[in-house]
Design a protein around this motif. Structure first.
Motif, PDB file in Angstrom:
ATOM      1  N   PHE A  92      13.024  49.415  35.135  1.00  0.00           N
ATOM      2  CA  PHE A  92      12.865  48.131  35.806  1.00  0.00           C
ATOM      3  C   PHE A  92      11.736  47.341  35.157  1.00  0.00           C
ATOM      4  O   PHE A  92      10.970  47.874  34.350  1.00  0.00           O
ATOM      5  CB  PHE A  92      12.589  48.308  37.311  1.00  0.00           C
ATOM      6  N   GLY A  93      11.672  46.055  35.494  1.00  0.00           N
ATOM      7  CA  GLY A  93      10.640  45.199  34.934  1.00  0.00           C
ATOM      8  C   GLY A  93       9.925  44.415  36.009  1.00  0.00           C
ATOM      9  O   GLY A  93      10.491  44.109  37.066  1.00  0.00           O
ATOM     10  N   LEU A  94       8.667  44.086  35.735  1.00  0.00           N
ATOM     11  CA  LEU A  94       7.846  43.305  36.661  1.00  0.00           C
ATOM     12  C   LEU A  94       7.326  42.055  35.951  1.00  0.00           C
ATOM     13  O   LEU A  94       7.105  42.067  34.738  1.00  0.00           O
ATOM     14  CB  LEU A  94       6.649  44.125  37.151  1.00  0.00           C
ATOM     15  N   VAL A  95       7.108  41.014  36.721  1.00  0.00           N
ATOM     16  CA  VAL A  95       6.525  39.792  36.182  1.00  0.00           C
ATOM     17  C   VAL A  95       5.611  39.177  37.233  1.00  0.00           C
ATOM     18  O   VAL A  95       5.854  39.305  38.431  1.00  0.00           O
ATOM     19  CB  VAL A  95       7.624  38.775  35.768  1.00  0.00           C
ATOM     20  N   ARG A  96       4.547  38.534  36.757  1.00  0.00           N
ATOM     21  CA  ARG A  96       3.676  37.778  37.657  1.00  0.00           C
ATOM     22  C   ARG A  96       3.091  36.599  36.893  1.00  0.00           C
ATOM     23  O   ARG A  96       3.011  36.615  35.654  1.00  0.00           O
ATOM     24  CB  ARG A  96       2.552  38.654  38.217  1.00  0.00           C
ATOM     25  N   THR A  97       2.707  35.584  37.640  1.00  0.00           N
ATOM     26  CA  THR A  97       2.103  34.395  37.043  1.00  0.00           C
ATOM     27  C   THR A  97       0.593  34.497  37.157  1.00  0.00           C
ATOM     28  O   THR A  97       0.048  34.693  38.249  1.00  0.00           O
ATOM     29  CB  THR A  97       2.582  33.117  37.760  1.00  0.00           C
ATOM     30  N   LEU A  98      -0.091  34.371  36.036  1.00  0.00           N
ATOM     31  CA  LEU A  98      -1.544  34.465  36.002  1.00  0.00           C
ATOM     32  C   LEU A  98      -2.177  33.112  36.339  1.00  0.00           C
ATOM     33  O   LEU A  98      -1.501  32.072  36.283  1.00  0.00           O
ATOM     34  CB  LEU A  98      -1.989  34.940  34.623  1.00  0.00           C
ATOM     35  N   PRO A  99      -3.459  33.106  36.703  1.00  0.00           N
ATOM     36  CA  PRO A  99      -4.125  31.853  37.091  1.00  0.00           C
ATOM     37  C   PRO A  99      -4.046  30.740  36.041  1.00  0.00           C
ATOM     38  O   PRO A  99      -4.043  29.566  36.388  1.00  0.00           O
ATOM     39  CB  PRO A  99      -5.582  32.287  37.307  1.00  0.00           C
ATOM     40  N   ASP A 100      -3.956  31.118  34.758  1.00  0.00           N
ATOM     41  CA  ASP A 100      -3.902  30.095  33.711  1.00  0.00           C
ATOM     42  C   ASP A 100      -2.478  29.598  33.453  1.00  0.00           C
ATOM     43  O   ASP A 100      -2.245  28.807  32.535  1.00  0.00           O
ATOM     44  CB  ASP A 100      -4.515  30.623  32.410  1.00  0.00           C
ATOM     45  N   GLY A 101      -1.520  30.074  34.259  1.00  0.00           N
ATOM     46  CA  GLY A 101      -0.152  29.605  34.133  1.00  0.00           C
ATOM     47  C   GLY A 101       0.725  30.426  33.200  1.00  0.00           C
ATOM     48  O   GLY A 101       1.929  30.174  33.096  1.00  0.00           O
ATOM     49  N   THR A 102       0.140  31.417  32.521  1.00  0.00           N
ATOM     50  CA  THR A 102       0.939  32.275  31.650  1.00  0.00           C
ATOM     51  C   THR A 102       1.616  33.364  32.478  1.00  0.00           C
ATOM     52  O   THR A 102       1.250  33.616  33.634  1.00  0.00           O
ATOM     53  CB  THR A 102       0.075  32.935  30.561  1.00  0.00           C
ATOM     54  N   TYR A 103       2.610  34.005  31.867  1.00  0.00           N
ATOM     55  CA  TYR A 103       3.371  35.053  32.555  1.00  0.00           C
ATOM     56  C   TYR A 103       3.035  36.417  31.961  1.00  0.00           C
ATOM     57  O   TYR A 103       2.955  36.569  30.740  1.00  0.00           O
ATOM     58  CB  TYR A 103       4.874  34.802  32.430  1.00  0.00           C
ATOM     59  N   GLU A 104       2.847  37.369  32.831  1.00  0.00           N
ATOM     60  CA  GLU A 104       2.584  38.744  32.406  1.00  0.00           C
ATOM     61  C   GLU A 104       3.767  39.619  32.801  1.00  0.00           C
ATOM     62  O   GLU A 104       4.231  39.583  33.941  1.00  0.00           O
ATOM     63  CB  GLU A 104       1.301  39.270  33.049  1.00  0.00           C
ATOM     64  N   PHE A 105       4.251  40.406  31.836  1.00  0.00           N
ATOM     65  CA  PHE A 105       5.399  41.279  32.065  1.00  0.00           C
ATOM     66  C   PHE A 105       5.018  42.736  31.866  1.00  0.00           C
ATOM     67  O   PHE A 105       4.187  43.068  31.016  1.00  0.00           O
ATOM     68  CB  PHE A 105       6.528  40.947  31.079  1.00  0.00           C
ATOM     69  N   GLU A 106       5.642  43.605  32.641  1.00  0.00           N
ATOM     70  CA  GLU A 106       5.586  45.045  32.412  1.00  0.00           C
ATOM     71  C   GLU A 106       7.010  45.568  32.547  1.00  0.00           C
ATOM     72  O   GLU A 106       7.680  45.313  33.551  1.00  0.00           O
ATOM     73  CB  GLU A 106       4.673  45.750  33.424  1.00  0.00           C
ATOM     74  N   VAL A 107       7.481  46.262  31.530  1.00  0.00           N
ATOM     75  CA  VAL A 107       8.825  46.823  31.540  1.00  0.00           C
ATOM     76  C   VAL A 107       8.705  48.345  31.445  1.00  0.00           C
ATOM     77  O   VAL A 107       8.024  48.867  30.560  1.00  0.00           O
ATOM     78  CB  VAL A 107       9.678  46.284  30.386  1.00  0.00           C
ATOM     79  N   PHE A 108       9.368  49.039  32.353  1.00  0.00           N
ATOM     80  CA  PHE A 108       9.252  50.488  32.477  1.00  0.00           C
ATOM     81  C   PHE A 108      10.503  51.179  31.934  1.00  0.00           C
ATOM     82  O   PHE A 108      11.627  50.801  32.259  1.00  0.00           O
ATOM     83  CB  PHE A 108       9.046  50.884  33.940  1.00  0.00           C
ATOM     84  N   TYR A 109      10.260  52.190  31.126  1.00  0.00           N
ATOM     85  CA  TYR A 109      11.339  53.003  30.572  1.00  0.00           C
ATOM     86  C   TYR A 109      11.125  54.463  30.952  1.00  0.00           C
ATOM     87  O   TYR A 109       9.994  54.890  31.205  1.00  0.00           O
ATOM     88  CB  TYR A 109      11.373  52.900  29.054  1.00  0.00           C
ATOM     89  N   VAL A 110      12.219  55.219  30.938  1.00  0.00           N
ATOM     90  CA  VAL A 110      12.150  56.661  31.173  1.00  0.00           C
ATOM     91  C   VAL A 110      12.816  57.346  29.989  1.00  0.00           C
ATOM     92  O   VAL A 110      13.894  56.940  29.551  1.00  0.00           O
ATOM     93  CB  VAL A 110      12.868  57.052  32.487  1.00  0.00           C
ATOM     94  N   VAL A 111      12.164  58.362  29.455  1.00  0.00           N
ATOM     95  CA  VAL A 111      12.726  59.111  28.334  1.00  0.00           C
ATOM     96  C   VAL A 111      12.485  60.597  28.564  1.00  0.00           C
ATOM     97  O   VAL A 111      11.443  60.989  29.097  1.00  0.00           O
ATOM     98  CB  VAL A 111      12.103  58.662  26.987  1.00  0.00           C
ATOM     99  N   SER A 112      13.469  61.421  28.210  1.00  0.00           N
ATOM    100  CA  SER A 112      13.290  62.870  28.346  1.00  0.00           C
ATOM    101  C   SER A 112      12.610  63.386  27.086  1.00  0.00           C
ATOM    102  O   SER A 112      12.857  62.895  25.979  1.00  0.00           O
ATOM    103  CB  SER A 112      14.636  63.575  28.546  1.00  0.00           C
ATOM    104  N   GLU A 113      11.740  64.361  27.242  1.00  0.00           N
ATOM    105  CA  GLU A 113      10.984  64.884  26.111  1.00  0.00           C
ATOM    106  C   GLU A 113      11.910  65.525  25.078  1.00  0.00           C
ATOM    107  O   GLU A 113      11.677  65.429  23.879  1.00  0.00           O
ATOM    108  CB  GLU A 113       9.946  65.899  26.589  1.00  0.00           C
ATOM    109  N   SER A 114      12.985  66.170  25.530  1.00  0.00           N
ATOM    110  CA  SER A 114      13.909  66.804  24.584  1.00  0.00           C
ATOM    111  C   SER A 114      14.565  65.757  23.687  1.00  0.00           C
ATOM    112  O   SER A 114      14.715  65.948  22.479  1.00  0.00           O
ATOM    113  CB  SER A 114      14.977  67.605  25.331  1.00  0.00           C
ATOM    114  N   LYS A 115      14.955  64.621  24.271  1.00  0.00           N
ATOM    115  CA  LYS A 115      15.559  63.548  23.482  1.00  0.00           C
ATOM    116  C   LYS A 115      14.524  62.876  22.587  1.00  0.00           C
ATOM    117  O   LYS A 115      14.821  62.506  21.446  1.00  0.00           O
ATOM    118  CB  LYS A 115      16.218  62.527  24.411  1.00  0.00           C
ATOM    119  N   ALA A 116      13.319  62.705  23.106  1.00  0.00           N
ATOM    120  CA  ALA A 116      12.253  62.087  22.322  1.00  0.00           C
ATOM    121  C   ALA A 116      11.911  62.948  21.107  1.00  0.00           C
ATOM    122  O   ALA A 116      11.679  62.434  20.010  1.00  0.00           O
ATOM    123  CB  ALA A 116      11.018  61.875  23.191  1.00  0.00           C
TER     124      ALA A 116
END
Length: 203
Positions: free
Chosen positions: A143-167
């Motif tokens: 999933f991903g998150l977004v928020r608007t910062l006080p200066d009007g820019t956008y901050e994103f965080e995108v979450f991934y899941v990976v298995s250690e065997s595949k990695a």
């Protein structure tokens, strides 16, 4: 004897599972409160509660030995922020993998002074680039998150899941390709392969 062992182990396992579930619930509630307090919003149609719950379900799939990778970005427009955060997740993982391999090599291969780090510089750079390419196919977007910062820019965080065997398989493919152009690395193929198949702490 086996039946007796199962009877003895079952209550212990049940207690451990119960304790783990309680701790996971506490962690889930803590994260949910934090994200709402920091004014994050989920990208897409899901609620924060559902997105985070599904994410924890993936992470706690013991059979997959899963862990989390997060990509972040700050942009002036929403259009490219999400993709930038996604790309940064791959870059971040590749950088950690490259640092882990280089750290082990410096400790073991370069320790006796017979080899120089300069011989391997091109190899380490190639390995890191190839890990970034290979890990893309093994990471499951959560999933991903977004928020608007006080200066009007956008901050994103995108979450991934990976298995250690595949990695580990992705890192091994990257290693094999990186070694093709490095005679210095080919001499230590066995050692390097052992290093990349080891799990390393995620930042």
């Amino acid at each position: 004897m086996m039946l007796l062992a199962l009877v003895m182990i079952a209550p212990v396992y049940a207690d451990q599972t119960k304790t783990l579930n309680k701790e996971l619930e506490k962690e889930y509630k803590k994260k949910l409160k934090q994200y709402k307090k920091e004014k994050w919003n989920v990208v897409g149609s899901r609620t924060m509660e559902v997105a985070l719950l599904k994410h924890y379900e993936k992470l706690n799939d013991a059979a997959e030995d899963a862990h989390e990778i997060v990509g972040m970005s700050r942009t002036k427009t929403k259009n490219n922020g999400y993709q930038a955060a996604s790309n940064n997740a791959m870059i971040s993982y590749a950088s950690q993998a490259g640092s882990a391999l280089k750290g082990r090599a410096m400790t073991d291969i370069f320790a006796d002074g017979a080899n120089t780090e300069a011989e391997f510089d091109h190899f380490f750079s190639a390995y890191e680039r190839l890990v970034e390419k290979e890990i893309r196919g093994e990471m499951q977007e959560s999933f991903g998150l977004v928020r608007t910062l006080p200066d009007g820019t956008y901050e994103f965080e995108v979450f991934y899941v990976v298995s250690e065997s595949k990695a580990a398989k992705a890192r091994q493919r990257a290693l094999n390709n990186a070694m093709k152009d490095s005679e210095a690395a080919q001499k230590y193929a066995k050692e390097l392969s052992g290093y990349v198949n080891e799990a390393f702490p995620q930042m």
